[in-house]
Design a protein around this motif. Structure first.
Motif, mmCIF file in Angstrom:
data_model
loop_
_atom_site.group_PDB
_atom_site.id
_atom_site.type_symbol
_atom_site.label_atom_id
_atom_site.label_comp_id
_atom_site.label_asym_id
_atom_site.label_seq_id
_atom_site.Cartn_x
_atom_site.Cartn_y
_atom_site.Cartn_z
ATOM 1 N N ASP A 1 -4.259 -6.177 -2.312
ATOM 2 C CA ASP A 1 -5.000 -5.816 -1.253
ATOM 3 C C ASP A 1 -6.206 -5.937 -1.353
ATOM 4 O O ASP A 1 -7.116 -5.163 -2.046
ATOM 5 N N MET B 1 3.965 2.331 2.593
ATOM 6 C CA MET B 1 4.634 1.448 3.237
ATOM 7 C C MET B 1 6.224 1.306 2.959
ATOM 8 O O MET B 1 6.458 1.820 1.671
ATOM 9 N N ARG C 1 0.880 -1.311 0.098
ATOM 10 C CA ARG C 1 -0.042 0.042 -0.216
ATOM 11 C C ARG C 1 0.936 1.272 0.106
ATOM 12 O O ARG C 1 2.158 1.308 0.560
ATOM 13 N N GLY D 1 0.905 -6.514 14.297
ATOM 14 C CA GLY D 1 0.132 -5.423 14.763
ATOM 15 C C GLY D 1 -1.042 -5.811 15.205
ATOM 16 O O GLY D 1 -1.300 -7.096 15.599
ATOM 17 N N THR E 1 -3.667 3.204 10.095
ATOM 18 C CA THR E 1 -2.592 2.067 10.322
ATOM 19 C C THR E 1 -2.201 2.199 12.010
ATOM 20 O O THR E 1 -1.770 3.471 12.304
ATOM 21 N N ASP F 1 0.330 -4.924 8.229
ATOM 22 C CA ASP F 1 -0.243 -3.638 7.982
ATOM 23 C C ASP F 1 -1.825 -3.635 8.676
ATOM 24 O O ASP F 1 -2.857 -3.342 8.009
ATOM 25 N N GLU G 1 -4.770 -2.423 10.554
ATOM 26 C CA GLU G 1 -5.547 -0.954 10.831
ATOM 27 C C GLU G 1 -6.028 -1.046 12.196
ATOM 28 O O GLU G 1 -6.481 -2.467 12.990
ATOM 29 N N VAL H 1 -0.732 6.633 5.275
ATOM 30 C CA VAL H 1 -1.033 5.859 6.464
ATOM 31 C C VAL H 1 -1.868 6.120 7.813
ATOM 32 O O VAL H 1 -2.421 5.201 8.312
ATOM 33 N N ASP I 1 -9.705 -2.673 11.741
ATOM 34 C CA ASP I 1 -9.396 -3.405 10.417
ATOM 35 C C ASP I 1 -10.512 -4.248 10.174
ATOM 36 O O ASP I 1 -11.022 -5.004 10.811
ATOM 37 N N ARG J 1 -5.450 5.498 6.796
ATOM 38 C CA ARG J 1 -5.913 4.319 6.767
ATOM 39 C C ARG J 1 -6.309 3.654 7.967
ATOM 40 O O ARG J 1 -6.665 2.852 8.207
#
Length: 341
Positions: free
Chosen positions: A109, A80, A77, A153, A201, A131, A133, A196, A136, A199
Motif C-alpha cells: 500500500d 478487504m 488493507r 472502481g 472506499t 480498492d 476510494e 472501509v 483517491d 478510507r
C-alpha cells in the motif's frame, strides 16, 4: 537535482512537472513516437538536463518494444475480503494471458509513490488499480503518467480516467426494492467494516447511498451500520441492532465475511430466516447459491475481464469510456419471503 534527496531516482513525472507538460509528452519526446513542437521539445530536453534524468535500459527499450506485462495494484488493507479480491485477480490473470500479457501483482500500500515506482521501472505496459476510494490520492498522478491505466472502481471525479465496476448504488436500490415489494417496511444494511468506510472506499459508500435513497423513495425505514470481521463481532453487532430496532424484518448484508455468521446468529437470537427476517446479500453468487441466499451477485470475473479489455484498448491508444458500470441483477432464493409470513 532540484531539492531531491541524494540518490533518489528522477522520473518522467518529475521531468513533466519541471517542464510544465504532461508525462505523456515527455515520453513522446524521448521515444520519438509522436511529433512534438520544437518549442515543447526544447523545454522538455532542458528539464531532462537540469534534473539529470537518465532513462534506464528498460525504459529506452520501450521505444521499440513492449514488456507484455501489466501490473495489478491490489493493496491488502484492513477490511478487504480476500476471497472476493482473489476472484478479481484470477479473472485479470486469465484474461491477460489471452492477450499474451503476464500480470505483476503489487500488494504493498504505497499510494502515489508506488505508482511512480512502477511507471519508472519500465517493467509493465499498463496498470490496473483496485480498492478505489472516492477521493483517491492516486488519481491526480494517474492523469499525468504516460502509463495507461484502468481502475476497478471509480472515484468521485473520473475525468480523464477509465473505470469499470458493478453499479453498487443501483445494487443497494435493487435490494431495497425487492424487500419493499415483499411488504417489508423496516430494514437494515449490515455494511463493510468501519475501516472501509473511513478510507472512503467507493463501493461501500455507494451501496449505502443506494439503500438510503431507495428506502426514502419507497417509504421504508432503513438503519445502516458497519459490521466488523469475525463471528463474535458479527453476532454482537447483530444483537445490538435487533435490540435497538426489534421491528426490523429484513437485512441487506454487504460484508461478504459476515453472511455466514449472520445466518448462524439469527436463530440464536430468536429470528428464523425467512419467516421472521428476510436476508438479501451483495456477494459472490457461488457462496449465495450454496447458502440458498437471495443476492445481487458481485460479478468479479466479468469486471476483471472488462478491466483488462479496456486496458488493452488504451495500450492501442483507442478511445474508451470514462466509467463502465455493470448493471446489478437480483437472484431470488429461499432467504426472503413476504413480510409477516
Amino acid at each position: 537535482m532540484s531539492g531531491r534527496a541524494a540518490g533518489e531516482q528522477v522520473t518522467i513525472a518529475d521531468v513533466a512537472r519541471h517542464a510544465g507538460v504532461a508525462a505523456s509528452t515527455v515520453s513522446y519526446v524521448l521515444s520519438g513516437k509522436r511529433t512534438i513542437s520544437a518549442g515543447t521539445r526544447d523545454r522538455v530536453l532542458a528539464s531532462v538536463r537540469a534534473l539529470g534524468y537518465h532513462p534506464n535500459a528498460g525504459a529506452r527499450a520501450l521505444a521499440s518494444r513492449k514488456a507484455n506485462v501489466i501490473a495489478l495494484v491490489l493493496p491488502l488493507r484492513t477490511g478487504m475480503q480476500v476471497p472476493v479480491v482473489m476472484q478479481f485477480a484470477t479473472a485479470v490473470v486469465t484474461t491477460a494471458r489471452g492477450y499474451d500479457h503476464d500480470v505483476l501483482l503489487v500488494t504493498s500500500d504505497e499510494g502515489p509513490a508506488g505508482l511512480r515506482r512502477i511507471a519508472g521501472s519500465a517493467l509493465v505496459d499498463g496498470v490496473l488499480l483496485m480498492d478505489v476510494e472516492l477521493e483517491d490520492s492516486r488519481v491526480p498522478l494517474l492523469r499525468d503518467l504516460a502509463l495507461p491505466s484502468v481502475l476497478i472502481g471509480h472515484p468521485t471525479d473520473p475525468t480523464g480516467l477509465a473505470c469499470v465496476d458493478l453499479d453498487f448504488h443501483r445494487a443497494g436500490e435493487v435490494c431495497v426494492e425487492h424487500l419493499a415489494d415483499a411488504g417489508h417496511r423496516r430494514i437494515a444494511l449490515l455494511g463493510a467494516p468501519a475501516a472501509v468506510y473511513a478510507r472512503g472506499t467507493g463501493f461501500a459508500h455507494r451501496t449505502r447511498a443506494g439503500v438510503v435513497a431507495a428506502a426514502a423513495r419507497l417509504g421504508v425505514e432503513a438503519a445502516t451500520l458497519p459490521v466488523e470481521e469475525g463471528p463474535a463481532a458479527v453476532r454482537r453487532d447483530l444483537a445490538e441492532l435487533l435490540e435497538r430496532h426489534p421491528d426490523v424484518s429484513a437485512l441487506v448484508v454487504q460484508n461478504e465475511s459476515a453472511v455466514g455468521p449472520v445466518l448462524a446468529s439469527l436463530p440464536l437470537l430468536g429470528r428464523r430466516v425467512p419467516q421472521d427476517v428476510s436476508v438479501v446479500a451483495i456477494c459472490p453468487d457461488q457462496f449465495a447459491e450454496q447458502s440458498g441466499l437471495t443476492c445481487v451477485p458481485v460479478p468479479a470475473e466479468e469486471v476483471g475481464r472488462q478491466a483488462v479489455t479496456l486496458l488493452m484498448r488504451r495500450l492501442r491508444e483507442e478511445p474508451v469510456p470514462q466509467v463502465t458500470l455493470l448493471q446489478p441483477r437480483l437472484t431470488v432464493r429461499d432467504s426472503t419471503a413476504p413480510a409477516g409470513r
